[in-house]
Design a protein around this motif. Structure first.
Motif, PDB file in Angstrom:
ATOM      1  N   SER A 199       0.816  -1.214   0.000  1.00  0.00           N
ATOM      2  CA  SER A 199       0.000   0.000   0.000  1.00  0.00           C
ATOM      3  C   SER A 199       0.849   1.263   0.000  1.00  0.00           C
ATOM      4  CB  SER A 199      -0.917   0.005   1.228  1.00  0.00           C
ATOM      5  OG  SER A 199      -1.542   1.266   1.359  1.00  0.00           O
ATOM      6  N   PHE A 200       0.610   2.122  -0.990  1.00  0.00           N
ATOM      7  CA  PHE A 200       1.254   3.438  -1.001  1.00  0.00           C
ATOM      8  C   PHE A 200       0.700   4.290   0.147  1.00  0.00           C
ATOM      9  CE2 PHE A 200       0.725   7.923  -2.157  1.00  0.00           C
ATOM     10  CZ  PHE A 200       2.036   8.302  -2.346  1.00  0.00           C
ATOM     11  N   CYS A 201      -0.616   4.228   0.331  1.00  0.00           N
ATOM     12  CA  CYS A 201      -1.257   5.076   1.343  1.00  0.00           C
ATOM     13  C   CYS A 201      -0.746   4.761   2.739  1.00  0.00           C
ATOM     14  CB  CYS A 201      -2.776   4.894   1.315  1.00  0.00           C
ATOM     15  SG  CYS A 201      -3.548   5.504  -0.193  1.00  0.00           S
ATOM     16  N   LEU A 202      -0.421   3.488   3.001  1.00  0.00           N
ATOM     17  CA  LEU A 202      -0.047   3.076   4.351  1.00  0.00           C
ATOM     18  C   LEU A 202       1.450   2.830   4.512  1.00  0.00           C
ATOM     19  CD1 LEU A 202      -3.042   0.646   5.083  1.00  0.00           C
ATOM     20  CD2 LEU A 202      -2.844   3.087   5.609  1.00  0.00           C
ATOM     21  N   ASP A 203       2.226   3.142   3.498  1.00  0.00           N
ATOM     22  CA  ASP A 203       3.674   2.926   3.539  1.00  0.00           C
ATOM     23  C   ASP A 203       4.298   3.764   4.662  1.00  0.00           C
ATOM     24  OD1 ASP A 203       6.466   3.098   3.068  1.00  0.00           O
ATOM     25  OD2 ASP A 203       6.177   2.641   0.957  1.00  0.00           O
TER      26      ASP A 203
ATOM     27  N   HIS B  43      -6.402   9.584  -2.576  1.00  0.00           N
ATOM     28  CA  HIS B  43      -5.383   8.552  -2.729  1.00  0.00           C
ATOM     29  C   HIS B  43      -5.923   7.173  -2.352  1.00  0.00           C
ATOM     30  CE1 HIS B  43      -2.245  11.720  -2.832  1.00  0.00           C
ATOM     31  NE2 HIS B  43      -1.589  10.814  -3.501  1.00  0.00           N
ATOM     32  N   THR B  44      -6.753   7.131  -1.316  1.00  0.00           N
ATOM     33  CA  THR B  44      -7.328   5.852  -0.896  1.00  0.00           C
ATOM     34  C   THR B  44      -8.246   5.321  -1.991  1.00  0.00           C
ATOM     35  OG1 THR B  44      -7.360   6.842   1.307  1.00  0.00           O
ATOM     36  CG2 THR B  44      -8.412   4.705   1.064  1.00  0.00           C
ATOM     37  N   GLU B  47      -6.149   3.892  -4.722  1.00  0.00           N
ATOM     38  CA  GLU B  47      -5.652   2.576  -4.327  1.00  0.00           C
ATOM     39  C   GLU B  47      -6.779   1.543  -4.353  1.00  0.00           C
ATOM     40  OE1 GLU B  47      -1.978   2.527  -1.947  1.00  0.00           O
ATOM     41  OE2 GLU B  47      -3.213   1.629  -0.398  1.00  0.00           O
ATOM     42  N   ASP B  74       2.936   3.723  -9.385  1.00  0.00           N
ATOM     43  CA  ASP B  74       3.560   3.218  -8.157  1.00  0.00           C
ATOM     44  C   ASP B  74       2.632   2.222  -7.459  1.00  0.00           C
ATOM     45  OD1 ASP B  74       5.034   2.805  -5.844  1.00  0.00           O
ATOM     46  OD2 ASP B  74       4.632   4.761  -4.989  1.00  0.00           O
ATOM     47  N   MET B  75       1.376   2.592  -7.334  1.00  0.00           N
ATOM     48  CA  MET B  75       0.417   1.703  -6.648  1.00  0.00           C
ATOM     49  C   MET B  75       0.246   0.375  -7.390  1.00  0.00           C
ATOM     50  SD  MET B  75      -2.625   4.231  -5.431  1.00  0.00           S
ATOM     51  CE  MET B  75      -2.294   5.638  -4.353  1.00  0.00           C
ATOM     52  N   ARG B  78       3.238  -1.827  -6.824  1.00  0.00           N
ATOM     53  CA  ARG B  78       3.301  -2.421  -5.480  1.00  0.00           C
ATOM     54  C   ARG B  78       2.473  -3.704  -5.359  1.00  0.00           C
ATOM     55  NH1 ARG B  78       4.597   1.285  -0.948  1.00  0.00           N
ATOM     56  NH2 ARG B  78       5.475   3.154  -1.866  1.00  0.00           N
ATOM     57  N   ILE B  79       1.359  -3.769  -6.093  1.00  0.00           N
ATOM     58  CA  ILE B  79       0.516  -4.964  -5.967  1.00  0.00           C
ATOM     59  C   ILE B  79       0.858  -6.015  -7.020  1.00  0.00           C
ATOM     60  CG2 ILE B  79      -1.391  -3.755  -4.854  1.00  0.00           C
ATOM     61  CD1 ILE B  79      -2.822  -3.999  -7.641  1.00  0.00           C
ATOM     62  N   VAL B 198      -5.292  -7.276  -2.233  1.00  0.00           N
ATOM     63  CA  VAL B 198      -4.343  -7.241  -1.112  1.00  0.00           C
ATOM     64  C   VAL B 198      -4.885  -6.514   0.115  1.00  0.00           C
ATOM     65  CG1 VAL B 198      -2.208  -7.448  -2.434  1.00  0.00           C
ATOM     66  CG2 VAL B 198      -3.214  -5.179  -2.066  1.00  0.00           C
TER      67      VAL B 198
END
Lengths: 353, 353
Positions: A199-203, B43-44, B47, B74-75, B78-79, B198
């Motif tokens: 998660s970018f938001c929770l990084d 942002h949430t 995501e 980026d998001m 990450r997944i 995720v």
């Protein structure tokens, strides 16, 4: 004439964030500089803790004695953790020997435990578990959503590596922010990850900078925080500090004991047998025989404008749950609940006719 | 006497959530039943869209002409998405031919585009792109955080599969909730995933149930929504509906044109050359020669209590950014900004002396 210079709003906001940080450090009894509020509710903080602390393929152990352990296991599974659970019946807690056995068997990088199991009413003992986690080189993650401020907890002294809560329980602030703190040991693991958190938001590296916890002189735009929710979180932490943490713990404990005694004298049974493991903020009552629990909760809501819940997750059908926390934890409120409950029991019996 | 029965608060909350859903459908111009607000900021929502729509190993294409495309990339990375980007200079947009070429080359399952690029001031044309995505069997994801309500957008007619925004831009509500909507086609892909998303918090199947979008009769507890933020979101959607979407679009457009003309007559240059691609909510001005842009923004804040930003992401150092959106989009505010800006240009010139 131009208006007089005023304080720069960005300075104001960072001052508010800084106050929030201090307030959380006090509430959590920690000196961790990596302490802040997640922009989300308790679940978001749970996900923040797990998705930062665990990398794909790593072993995770969660203690499941209610809904929160189940959810933590689900979250760790989604990000590719190898999840093991230790399961106890709702209403029960784990001994340190059981925990050590599981740590030794599964060798997790993270052990999840719920301090205040609001679905079952269990206040889990914490003493000695942090030391066990240290011994097995495992981070100790504690969910204190329903307990913090209402029951004793000392993050640093008890060796808790990651701790979180929500704003809307003992703090009585609106939901939408979630205090969280990471120990130095947790940060060391997280900041040496091989993979980015999903998660970018929770990084954590972004959040640390956003909250000025990383020692860098400037903050990079990460996300837009829920500013009005931050104001209320700050105020709720100030209210707690004003009362004093020990006073708040004591008040919750006394009110809970008063409530529990009265319930038993009405002939009701408490769901958690061990007195010391009863959560002072959420009381679970064994769903009384001869009643449909839904009739009781509906009657209380309709007639008394009082929300008492049934069970949640593994405790559905087994209990009635009464939450009295923060400003709601008072003898006057207990008396009101008791009177309403007596009325409900009179009206809702199945064989009433 | 007992108090009279009152409306059950749970009914009240689901009515508020239902009103929010209708308000978002209107604002987005969609009939999608899968329409709700994420408990978080823009942002949430970004995501949420990506982590539901993309499975590990799937190809994702993001259009990068500012910061938002970078963050979406980026998001997705990450997944575990295979991410390709098409990159344009800040201030520029993509032609449909360029987009088709990239879709044909990368065959993504998801194409990300920013409608209102607030970091660069570009309003991206949308016509025909939905049809291209359909042709290449790709979901069309649009970020409208900075544009919705301030510039024309028709989710259904323009073939947008996933659309989101934030509460704190044109809607003028506090930050902390993010409207989002998924087309039938998006839902079909998401609900036939082989792997779980995720994130538990952002899992569409849970959110769909929480918001009563899945047709099931009862709602299972997922998370505690930011209720006070929901109240204000509902009110902000009502304010937009009261003005009327077309009226709001027209007002923003007229005010922006008035502002842009005045800026040019002051000798300033607009960063976005193509008139039709200028975002009516966020105006980007080429950082004027002979000035340090930071001097201008600091002066405006200190002396006029006005926050004008520098660039963001790829536009840092290149522009000054002025946001005038929702209730702030008015000629009176433009006049105030122009007067303040004139004053700043007088005081901040490097060779002032």
């Amino acid at each position: 004439m131009l208006p007089p210079p005023i304080t720069h709003p960005i300075f104001c906001m960072s001052q508010i964030m800084s106050d929030i940080k201090s307030g959380i450090q006090y509430m959590f009894q920690t000196r961790n500089s990596m302490t802040f509020a997640v922009s989300g509710t308790g679940h978001t903080a749970m996900e923040c803790a797990i998705c930062n602390a665990v990398e794909p393929g790593e072993s995770v152990l969660t203690a499941v004695n209610g809904i929160w352990g189940e959810r933590a296991a689900d979250m760790a599974d989604r990000i590719g953790g190898r999840v093991n659970t230790m399961v106890a019946a709702p209403g029960v807690f784990f001994t340190n020997a059981e925990i050590e056995q599981a740590l030794s068997k599964h060798r997790p990088v993270l052990f999840f435990l719920t301090h205040g199991e609001s679905s079952t009413g269990v206040l889990h003992p914490l003493e000695g578990i942090g030391q066990l986690c240290l011994k097995y080189n495992c981070l100790f993650l504690v969910d204190s959503v329903a307990s913090i401020g209402g029951a004793p907890l000392h993050m640093d002294r008890q060796g808790i590596d990651i701790l979180y809560t929500g704003s809307q329980k003992v703090l009585n602030a609106p939901p939408g922010t979630a205090p969280i703190s990471f120990s130095e040991r947790a940060c060391q693991k997280i900041f040496s990850r091989r993979t980015k958190p999903v998660s970018f938001c929770l990084d954590l590296s972004w959040l640390a900078n956003y909250w000025g916890c990383d020692g860098k002189p400037s903050r990079v735009y990460h996300h837009t925080g829920p500013v009005t929710a931050f104001y209320s979180l700050r105020e709720s932490l100030a209210v707690l500090a004003e009362e004093g943490l020990e006073n708040s713990w004591e008040r919750h404990q006394k009110v809970a004991e008063y409530f529990h005694t009265a319930l038993e004298s009405m002939g009701l049974k408490l769901f958690v047998k061990e007195k010391n493991a009863r959560l002072p903020t959420v009381t679970t009552i064994v769903a009384p025989h001869g009643y449909d629990w839904k009739d009781i909760t509906s009657y209380l809501m309709k007639t008394h404008n009082l929300e008492i819940s049934g069970g949640l997750g593994p405790s559905v059908g087994l209990v009635l749950r009464v939450g009295l926390m923060g400003c709601n934890s008072s003898k006057a409120n207990v008396d009101m609940v008791l009177a309403a409950l007596k009325d409900a029991l009179k009206h809702c019996h199945k064989n009433k006719m």
